[in-house]
Design a protein around this motif. Structure first.
Motif, PDB file in Angstrom:
ATOM      1  N   TYR A 157       0.797  -1.223  -0.043  1.00  0.00           N
ATOM      2  CA  TYR A 157      -0.039  -0.101   0.194  1.00  0.00           C
ATOM      3  C   TYR A 157       0.908   1.171   0.160  1.00  0.00           C
ATOM      4  N   LEU A 158       0.617   2.207  -0.779  1.00  0.00           N
ATOM      5  CA  LEU A 158       1.202   3.391  -0.867  1.00  0.00           C
ATOM      6  C   LEU A 158       0.482   4.643  -0.310  1.00  0.00           C
ATOM      7  N   LYS A 159       1.031   5.500   0.082  1.00  0.00           N
ATOM      8  CA  LYS A 159       0.527   6.734   0.482  1.00  0.00           C
ATOM      9  C   LYS A 159       1.254   7.831   0.267  1.00  0.00           C
ATOM     10  N   ALA A 160       1.087   8.756  -0.621  1.00  0.00           N
ATOM     11  CA  ALA A 160       1.920   9.826  -0.868  1.00  0.00           C
ATOM     12  C   ALA A 160       1.393  10.864   0.209  1.00  0.00           C
ATOM     13  N   GLY A 161       2.423  11.879   0.346  1.00  0.00           N
ATOM     14  CA  GLY A 161       2.165  12.935   1.341  1.00  0.00           C
ATOM     15  C   GLY A 161       0.984  14.068   1.096  1.00  0.00           C
ATOM     16  N   ASP A 162       0.203  14.280   2.010  1.00  0.00           N
ATOM     17  CA  ASP A 162      -0.692  15.433   1.672  1.00  0.00           C
ATOM     18  C   ASP A 162      -0.124  16.749   1.699  1.00  0.00           C
ATOM     19  N   GLY A 163      -0.594  17.562   0.746  1.00  0.00           N
ATOM     20  CA  GLY A 163      -0.029  18.916   0.831  1.00  0.00           C
ATOM     21  C   GLY A 163      -0.593  19.922   1.812  1.00  0.00           C
ATOM     22  N   GLY A 164       0.265  20.722   2.423  1.00  0.00           N
ATOM     23  CA  GLY A 164       0.073  21.678   3.482  1.00  0.00           C
ATOM     24  C   GLY A 164      -1.011  22.450   3.095  1.00  0.00           C
ATOM     25  N   ASP A 165      -1.662  22.804   4.284  1.00  0.00           N
ATOM     26  CA  ASP A 165      -2.874  23.991   4.033  1.00  0.00           C
ATOM     27  C   ASP A 165      -2.508  25.260   3.698  1.00  0.00           C
ATOM     28  N   GLY A 166      -2.880  26.226   3.016  1.00  0.00           N
ATOM     29  CA  GLY A 166      -2.605  27.567   3.038  1.00  0.00           C
ATOM     30  C   GLY A 166      -2.979  28.311   4.403  1.00  0.00           C
ATOM     31  N   LYS A 167      -2.289  29.502   4.667  1.00  0.00           N
ATOM     32  CA  LYS A 167      -2.434  30.107   5.883  1.00  0.00           C
ATOM     33  C   LYS A 167      -3.083  31.382   5.699  1.00  0.00           C
ATOM     34  N   VAL A 168      -4.238  31.548   6.726  1.00  0.00           N
ATOM     35  CA  VAL A 168      -4.882  32.869   6.942  1.00  0.00           C
ATOM     36  C   VAL A 168      -4.334  33.684   7.642  1.00  0.00           C
ATOM     37  N   SER A 169      -3.621  34.927   7.270  1.00  0.00           N
ATOM     38  CA  SER A 169      -2.883  35.736   7.993  1.00  0.00           C
ATOM     39  C   SER A 169      -2.946  37.178   7.646  1.00  0.00           C
ATOM     40  N   PHE A 170      -3.225  38.185   8.462  1.00  0.00           N
ATOM     41  CA  PHE A 170      -2.823  39.455   7.985  1.00  0.00           C
ATOM     42  C   PHE A 170      -1.799  40.036   8.620  1.00  0.00           C
ATOM     43  N   ARG A 171      -1.127  41.166   8.108  1.00  0.00           N
ATOM     44  CA  ARG A 171       0.025  41.854   8.568  1.00  0.00           C
ATOM     45  C   ARG A 171      -0.518  42.672   9.950  1.00  0.00           C
ATOM     46  N   ARG A 172       0.566  42.467  11.069  1.00  0.00           N
ATOM     47  CA  ARG A 172       0.065  43.036  12.321  1.00  0.00           C
ATOM     48  C   ARG A 172       1.422  43.842  12.533  1.00  0.00           C
ATOM     49  N   GLU A 173       1.732  45.059  12.075  1.00  0.00           N
ATOM     50  CA  GLU A 173       2.809  45.931  12.297  1.00  0.00           C
ATOM     51  C   GLU A 173       2.751  47.150  12.791  1.00  0.00           C
ATOM     52  N   LYS A 174       3.392  47.912  13.833  1.00  0.00           N
ATOM     53  CA  LYS A 174       3.348  49.058  14.315  1.00  0.00           C
ATOM     54  C   LYS A 174       3.266  50.132  13.254  1.00  0.00           C
ATOM     55  N   TYR A 175       2.400  51.076  13.503  1.00  0.00           N
ATOM     56  CA  TYR A 175       2.026  52.138  12.580  1.00  0.00           C
ATOM     57  C   TYR A 175       1.432  51.705  11.107  1.00  0.00           C
ATOM     58  N   ILE A 176       0.831  50.359  11.063  1.00  0.00           N
ATOM     59  CA  ILE A 176       0.225  49.924   9.901  1.00  0.00           C
ATOM     60  C   ILE A 176      -0.993  49.243  10.280  1.00  0.00           C
ATOM     61  N   PRO A 177      -2.187  50.047  10.768  1.00  0.00           N
ATOM     62  CA  PRO A 177      -3.536  49.777  11.211  1.00  0.00           C
ATOM     63  C   PRO A 177      -3.843  48.722  10.298  1.00  0.00           C
ATOM     64  N   ASN A 178      -3.817  48.881   9.014  1.00  0.00           N
ATOM     65  CA  ASN A 178      -4.710  47.962   8.095  1.00  0.00           C
ATOM     66  C   ASN A 178      -3.871  47.202   7.308  1.00  0.00           C
ATOM     67  N   GLY A 179      -2.948  46.390   7.885  1.00  0.00           N
ATOM     68  CA  GLY A 179      -2.120  45.422   7.135  1.00  0.00           C
ATOM     69  C   GLY A 179      -2.750  44.604   6.201  1.00  0.00           C
ATOM     70  N   GLY A 180      -2.346  44.302   5.114  1.00  0.00           N
ATOM     71  CA  GLY A 180      -3.325  43.436   4.095  1.00  0.00           C
ATOM     72  C   GLY A 180      -2.860  41.843   4.504  1.00  0.00           C
ATOM     73  N   PRO A 181      -3.366  41.073   3.675  1.00  0.00           N
ATOM     74  CA  PRO A 181      -3.173  39.566   3.898  1.00  0.00           C
ATOM     75  C   PRO A 181      -1.803  39.085   3.469  1.00  0.00           C
ATOM     76  N   ASP A 182      -1.229  38.255   4.532  1.00  0.00           N
ATOM     77  CA  ASP A 182       0.302  37.743   4.183  1.00  0.00           C
ATOM     78  C   ASP A 182       0.128  36.144   4.640  1.00  0.00           C
ATOM     79  N   GLY A 183      -0.853  35.488   4.215  1.00  0.00           N
ATOM     80  CA  GLY A 183      -0.696  34.185   4.495  1.00  0.00           C
ATOM     81  C   GLY A 183      -0.156  33.461   3.418  1.00  0.00           C
ATOM     82  N   GLY A 184       1.090  32.777   3.833  1.00  0.00           N
ATOM     83  CA  GLY A 184       1.614  31.842   2.739  1.00  0.00           C
ATOM     84  C   GLY A 184       1.187  30.752   2.287  1.00  0.00           C
ATOM     85  N   ASP A 185       1.740  29.865   1.164  1.00  0.00           N
ATOM     86  CA  ASP A 185       1.139  28.755   0.672  1.00  0.00           C
ATOM     87  C   ASP A 185       1.802  27.372   1.536  1.00  0.00           C
ATOM     88  N   GLY A 186       0.942  26.465   1.495  1.00  0.00           N
ATOM     89  CA  GLY A 186       1.575  25.298   2.075  1.00  0.00           C
ATOM     90  C   GLY A 186       2.592  24.571   1.173  1.00  0.00           C
TER      91      GLY A 186
END
Length: 425
Positions: free
Chosen positions: A9-38
């Motif tokens: 029996y063979l089971k190839a590896g599953d792909g990693g999930d993409g990330k839901v994330s937003f920038r949270r930096e000082k002086y940038i109150p409305n940071g955009g999405p920055d979630g990376g790919d799996g």
């Protein structure tokens, strides 16, 4: 122990999930999405290894799994991909899909590879879904599942010449005196319980591989005795040396033995029976063998066979016979591959595989398949942007068109996984 068949029996590896994330930096109150790919899952690849002679390893380990990809990270960081799993098999191994019985590959050369189970792709992070109108996507794509498959492995030894004949006619002795192979030899039937390989070196630059196939008996093609298990190993030989015991010490008639063995070969495979045969009349050192040899020569010479009186014990007549076998091999071309091999790396994925199916059950249109599963895992029905993305994908991938072709009307119910919704064009 010689093992030439295995089921794993063979089971190839599953792909990693993409990330839901937003920038949270000082002086940038409305940071955009920055979630990376799996990261992508690891694939499973078979590799032909000439140092292996049996499928014994797969008798004890039947399940093989490659590594999964890691989930994407914040700051547009990609997840690490899973490492590929390389599985070594003997040269001459054929790999089948157990379910379809389709041959996926035929590894006949050292280092040849077959991609048998492909790892899942990593999912996209929410940064990939940002557009001028959708600036803060709150969804990401999950990783794809790695392929799962049951595989059947079948080993067919790669040899130029195969020794066939009834048990105890002297095949193993013959192999031991012309090669460096040291098979088990004894004066009783079925001494040889598995094929043995050896290299015959006539002169510098003149050599070939010889295989001693366990003794055949009547009914071998139907599974009687040991023959049924090992007849497949003769299929890849180019020339057959048919060993006959002309001493008469076993109380058998060599002409009758010849007929019976050739009949077994023909019943197993017409192609096998048509291979060139050289007749080795063995045990000529035993008194009384001359009479049987003359009978055999008179009977078979008219049918075009090359007949040689030989003795494995004294090495009489062996050199002329091997020279003749080599000359025959020189005139023959390599046989066709059982599975066409065009590239160093093969992959069995069927081109006609469909990513979704739609069926109608009790006035409900049910959508199933890998595409449906991936969509459901990535969609947040409470988020309007996510729902709009879902609607766009089902139109782009042909799901809506197929629903229309099946006669769907506005207000009809569509089911995908555990979600039901009403259709409106």
């Amino acid at each position: 122990m010689f093992i030439d068949k295995a089921r794993i029996y063979l089971k190839a590896g599953d792909g990693g999930d993409g990330k839901v994330s937003f920038r949270r930096e000082k002086y940038i109150p409305n940071g955009g999405p920055d979630g990376g790919d799996g990261g992508s899952g690891g694939s499973i690849i078979f590799v032909a290894d000439s140092s292996m002679r049996t499928l014994m390893d797969f008798r004890y380990k039947r399940k093989h799994a490659a590594a999964n990809g890691q989930t994407g990270g914040a700051n547009n960081c990609y997840g690490k991909s899973g490492e590929n799993l390389y599985i070594k098999v003997p040269v001459g191994t054929i790999i089948y899909d157990e379910q379809s019985k389709r041959a996926l590959g035929d590894l006949r050369h050292e280092g040849q590879e077959l991609l048998a189970a492909k790892g899942g792709r990593g999912g996209k992070g929410n940064a990939q879904f940002a557009t001028s109108t959708r600036q803060a996507p709150r969804f990401a794509q999950p990783g794809e599942k790695g392929e799962e498959i049951w595989i059947e492995l079948e080993l067919k030894l790669i040899a130029d010449v195969g020794l066939v004949g009834f048990p105890n006619v002297g095949k193993s002795t013959l192999l031991s005196v012309v090669t460096a192979a040291r098979p088990k030899i004894a004066n009783y039937h079925f001494t040889t319980l598995s094929p043995n390989l050896g290299v015959v070196e006539l002169d510098p630059g003149r050599s070939f591989v010889m295989a001693d196939i366990p003794g055949l008996i009547e009914g071998a093609h139907e599974g009687v005795g040991l023959g049924h298990d090992f007849l497949r190993h003769i299929e890849r030989t180019k020339v057959i040396i048919h060993v006959l015991d002309v001493s008469g010490t076993e109380g058998r008639d060599p002409i009758e033995d010849f007929r019976k063995i050739n009949n077994e070969l023909k019943l197993y495979s017409e192609k096998l029976a048509s291979k060139p045969q050289v007749i080795a009349c063995n045990k000529m050192d035993i008194p009384g063998s001359d009479k049987n040899f003359e009978r055999v020569k008179l009977f078979l010479s008219g049918e075009g066979y090359d007949i040689f009186p030989v003795s494995g014990a004294t090495k009489m007549g062996i050199k002329p016979m091997l020279d003749r076998v080599y000359n025959i091999l020189e005139t023959m071309e390599d046989e066709e591959e059982i599975v066409e091999v065009d590239k160093d790396l093969l992959y069995h994925k069927y081109t006609d595989a469909k990513e979704f199916t739609i069926k109608r059950e009790n006035e409900i249109y049910v959508i199933e398949g890998p595409l449906a599963e991936r969509l459901l895992a990535s969609v947040n029905m409470d988020d309007s942007d996510s729902v709009k993305y879902f609607q766009r994908v089902i139109r782009k991938r042909g799901i809506v068109d197929e629903l229309k072709s099946m006669g769907i009307n506005d207000g009809d119910t569509v089911k995908m996984g555990n979600i039901e919704f009403e259709y409106y064009d």
